[in-house]
Motif scaffolding. Structure first.
Motif, PDB file in Angstrom:
ATOM      1  N   GLU A  19      21.924  -0.408  14.027  1.00  0.00           N
ATOM      2  CA  GLU A  19      21.307  -1.680  14.393  1.00  0.00           C
ATOM      3  C   GLU A  19      21.498  -1.891  15.890  1.00  0.00           C
ATOM      4  O   GLU A  19      22.555  -1.575  16.443  1.00  0.00           O
ATOM      5  CB  GLU A  19      21.969  -2.844  13.639  1.00  0.00           C
ATOM      6  CG  GLU A  19      21.824  -2.773  12.122  1.00  0.00           C
ATOM      7  CD  GLU A  19      20.504  -3.324  11.625  1.00  0.00           C
ATOM      8  OE1 GLU A  19      19.785  -3.927  12.443  1.00  0.00           O
ATOM      9  OE2 GLU A  19      20.206  -3.146  10.434  1.00  0.00           O
ATOM     10  N   GLY A  20      20.481  -2.399  16.553  1.00  0.00           N
ATOM     11  CA  GLY A  20      20.570  -2.666  17.984  1.00  0.00           C
ATOM     12  C   GLY A  20      20.152  -4.079  18.315  1.00  0.00           C
ATOM     13  O   GLY A  20      19.774  -4.857  17.429  1.00  0.00           O
ATOM     14  N   THR A  21      20.222  -4.408  19.587  1.00  0.00           N
ATOM     15  CA  THR A  21      19.855  -5.745  20.049  1.00  0.00           C
ATOM     16  C   THR A  21      18.393  -6.057  19.766  1.00  0.00           C
ATOM     17  O   THR A  21      18.035  -7.173  19.401  1.00  0.00           O
ATOM     18  CB  THR A  21      20.112  -5.873  21.561  1.00  0.00           C
ATOM     19  OG1 THR A  21      21.463  -5.519  21.849  1.00  0.00           O
ATOM     20  CG2 THR A  21      19.854  -7.299  22.038  1.00  0.00           C
ATOM     21  N   PHE A  22      17.540  -5.043  19.911  1.00  0.00           N
ATOM     22  CA  PHE A  22      16.106  -5.273  19.816  1.00  0.00           C
ATOM     23  C   PHE A  22      15.468  -4.667  18.569  1.00  0.00           C
ATOM     24  O   PHE A  22      14.246  -4.665  18.427  1.00  0.00           O
ATOM     25  CB  PHE A  22      15.411  -4.717  21.060  1.00  0.00           C
ATOM     26  CG  PHE A  22      15.970  -5.248  22.352  1.00  0.00           C
ATOM     27  CD1 PHE A  22      15.912  -6.601  22.639  1.00  0.00           C
ATOM     28  CD2 PHE A  22      16.578  -4.397  23.263  1.00  0.00           C
ATOM     29  CE1 PHE A  22      16.437  -7.109  23.816  1.00  0.00           C
ATOM     30  CE2 PHE A  22      17.097  -4.894  24.452  1.00  0.00           C
ATOM     31  CZ  PHE A  22      17.034  -6.253  24.728  1.00  0.00           C
ATOM     32  N   ARG A  29      11.175  -9.375  20.385  1.00  0.00           N
ATOM     33  CA  ARG A  29      12.561  -9.666  20.770  1.00  0.00           C
ATOM     34  C   ARG A  29      12.809  -9.412  22.253  1.00  0.00           C
ATOM     35  O   ARG A  29      13.821  -9.844  22.810  1.00  0.00           O
ATOM     36  CB  ARG A  29      13.530  -8.809  19.959  1.00  0.00           C
ATOM     37  CG  ARG A  29      13.528  -9.059  18.464  1.00  0.00           C
ATOM     38  CD  ARG A  29      14.711  -8.353  17.840  1.00  0.00           C
ATOM     39  NE  ARG A  29      14.643  -8.297  16.396  1.00  0.00           N
ATOM     40  CZ  ARG A  29      15.568  -7.752  15.624  1.00  0.00           C
ATOM     41  NH1 ARG A  29      16.642  -7.206  16.172  1.00  0.00           N
ATOM     42  NH2 ARG A  29      15.434  -7.732  14.307  1.00  0.00           N
ATOM     43  N   ILE A  30      11.898  -8.679  22.885  1.00  0.00           N
ATOM     44  CA  ILE A  30      12.076  -8.332  24.299  1.00  0.00           C
ATOM     45  C   ILE A  30      11.216  -9.270  25.121  1.00  0.00           C
ATOM     46  O   ILE A  30      10.094  -8.932  25.533  1.00  0.00           O
ATOM     47  CB  ILE A  30      11.686  -6.856  24.552  1.00  0.00           C
ATOM     48  CG1 ILE A  30      12.354  -5.944  23.525  1.00  0.00           C
ATOM     49  CG2 ILE A  30      12.078  -6.430  25.959  1.00  0.00           C
ATOM     50  CD1 ILE A  30      11.856  -4.512  23.561  1.00  0.00           C
ATOM     51  N   VAL A  31      11.709 -10.465  25.364  1.00  0.00           N
ATOM     52  CA  VAL A  31      10.901 -11.490  26.026  1.00  0.00           C
ATOM     53  C   VAL A  31      11.442 -11.878  27.398  1.00  0.00           C
ATOM     54  O   VAL A  31      10.667 -12.159  28.318  1.00  0.00           O
ATOM     55  CB  VAL A  31      10.788 -12.750  25.131  1.00  0.00           C
ATOM     56  CG1 VAL A  31       9.931 -12.450  23.914  1.00  0.00           C
ATOM     57  CG2 VAL A  31      12.154 -13.257  24.693  1.00  0.00           C
ATOM     58  N   GLU A  32      12.762 -11.888  27.541  1.00  0.00           N
ATOM     59  CA  GLU A  32      13.342 -12.252  28.834  1.00  0.00           C
ATOM     60  C   GLU A  32      13.099 -11.131  29.842  1.00  0.00           C
ATOM     61  O   GLU A  32      13.065  -9.950  29.492  1.00  0.00           O
ATOM     62  CB  GLU A  32      14.855 -12.485  28.694  1.00  0.00           C
ATOM     63  CG  GLU A  32      15.235 -13.592  27.721  1.00  0.00           C
ATOM     64  CD  GLU A  32      14.803 -14.969  28.210  1.00  0.00           C
ATOM     65  OE1 GLU A  32      14.680 -15.138  29.436  1.00  0.00           O
ATOM     66  OE2 GLU A  32      14.590 -15.858  27.362  1.00  0.00           O
ATOM     67  N   VAL A  33      12.927 -11.523  31.094  1.00  0.00           N
ATOM     68  CA  VAL A  33      12.679 -10.543  32.152  1.00  0.00           C
ATOM     69  C   VAL A  33      13.805  -9.519  32.212  1.00  0.00           C
ATOM     70  O   VAL A  33      13.564  -8.312  32.353  1.00  0.00           O
ATOM     71  CB  VAL A  33      12.529 -11.245  33.522  1.00  0.00           C
ATOM     72  CG1 VAL A  33      12.436 -10.208  34.651  1.00  0.00           C
ATOM     73  CG2 VAL A  33      11.308 -12.147  33.533  1.00  0.00           C
ATOM     74  N   ALA A  34      15.046  -9.978  32.078  1.00  0.00           N
ATOM     75  CA  ALA A  34      16.199  -9.075  32.134  1.00  0.00           C
ATOM     76  C   ALA A  34      16.158  -8.059  30.997  1.00  0.00           C
ATOM     77  O   ALA A  34      16.533  -6.891  31.178  1.00  0.00           O
ATOM     78  CB  ALA A  34      17.494  -9.877  32.072  1.00  0.00           C
ATOM     79  N   ASP A  35      15.704  -8.490  29.824  1.00  0.00           N
ATOM     80  CA  ASP A  35      15.616  -7.580  28.673  1.00  0.00           C
ATOM     81  C   ASP A  35      14.518  -6.537  28.880  1.00  0.00           C
ATOM     82  O   ASP A  35      14.687  -5.367  28.537  1.00  0.00           O
ATOM     83  CB  ASP A  35      15.348  -8.371  27.390  1.00  0.00           C
ATOM     84  CG  ASP A  35      16.533  -9.228  26.973  1.00  0.00           C
ATOM     85  OD1 ASP A  35      17.660  -8.905  27.381  1.00  0.00           O
ATOM     86  OD2 ASP A  35      16.319 -10.219  26.248  1.00  0.00           O
ATOM     87  N   VAL A  36      13.384  -6.969  29.426  1.00  0.00           N
ATOM     88  CA  VAL A  36      12.284  -6.045  29.713  1.00  0.00           C
ATOM     89  C   VAL A  36      12.756  -4.982  30.700  1.00  0.00           C
ATOM     90  O   VAL A  36      12.505  -3.779  30.528  1.00  0.00           O
ATOM     91  CB  VAL A  36      11.058  -6.791  30.277  1.00  0.00           C
ATOM     92  CG1 VAL A  36       9.985  -5.797  30.726  1.00  0.00           C
ATOM     93  CG2 VAL A  36      10.495  -7.750  29.239  1.00  0.00           C
TER      94      VAL A  36
END
Length: 254
Positions: free
Chosen positions: A24-27, A51-58
């Motif tokens: 299992e992972g964050t995304f 789940r990948i919406v924040e700029v930092a996550d992208v």
């Protein structure tokens, strides 16, 4: 009676049939995949775009994919293929059937020094390749070191990694506190490859001792121990082992 086509499609991607969830992972999840023609097993990391919406996550996902594309080494997990759909991003990766080094240490209690030496040599060999490409991992720990069918190390999870210029210092504190270098937790700028080397030292200690050199339920107290280098070497360690009283047990890092 055959299943609807939509059901069959849900269980495969590209040339791979998707099987059980192995992580299992964050995304999203990591599933076991099998190539339809060759029966080769792979790990399929499924990233849910919603789940990948924040700029930092992208940026984090893009950086991890970029780094995995660049690195080719026997002790670093390989990225074979990327498949993109409207909702998901599928990373088809090398499958390490032996599981996490963390679980191996727990099962053994502690790893015999000759075997620990072999593991450590492989970790350093992989890391040397990473650093030669001006990449820093920043989250090295037994949970991010997998074993293949021959018990060889595979470094994984480059989600907190970054690229650096020669001579550049970094400032971002990240990774697991128990494995973090003193300068990082003190909030100072740090030499990228040196923070990875510190983590390797903690991993080596965990391998030969079966517990962590620095551990405390209170994060502030943990940081004080790391900054003061407050740890002891158990008597059962040989003089040849470059590490330094018994502690309860190795536990999953926070």
């Amino acid at each position: 009676m055959s299943q609807p086509d939509s059901s069959r499609r849900a269980k495969s991607i590209g040339h791979y049939i998707l099987g059980k969830t192995i992580g299992e992972g964050t995304f999203g999840k990591v599933k076991l995949g099998t190539h339809i023609l060759t029966s080769e097993r792979v790990a399929v990391k499924i990233l849910e775009k919603e789940r990948i919406v924040e700029v930092a996550d992208v940026e984090r996902v893009a950086r991890e994919v970029h780094i995995l594309k660049l690195i080719r080494h026997p002790h670093i997990v390989q990225l074979y293929e990327i498949i993109e759909t409207r909702r998901q991003l599928y990373l088809i990766m090398e499958y390490a059937s032996g599981g996490e080094l963390f679980d191996y240490i727990v099962a053994k209690g502690r790893v015999p020094e000759p075997e620990a030496c072999r593991f450590f040599h492989q970790i350093i060999a992989g890391l040397e390749k990473v650093h030669a490409m001006n990449i820093v991992h920043r989250d090295l720990k037994p949970e991010n070191l997998l074993l293949d069918e021959h018990n060889n190390i595979k470094i994984v999870d480059f989600g907190l990694s970054n690229v650096f210029r020669q001579g550049q210092l970094l400032k971002t504190a990240c990774g697991s506190p128990c494995y973090a270098a003193p300068e990082m937790i003190a909030g100072h700028s740090y030499v990228p490859h040196l923070c990875d080397m510190w983590s390797c030292g903690v991993i080596l200690f965990a391998l030969v001792c079966g517990y962590l050199p620095f551990e405390d339920q209170n994060t502030s107290a943990l940081y004080k121990k790391i900054l003061a280098a407050e740890y002891k070497t158990p008597k059962f360690i040989s003089e040849a082992a470059p590490v330094t009283s018994p502690h309860p047990s190795i536990s999953r890092s926070r």
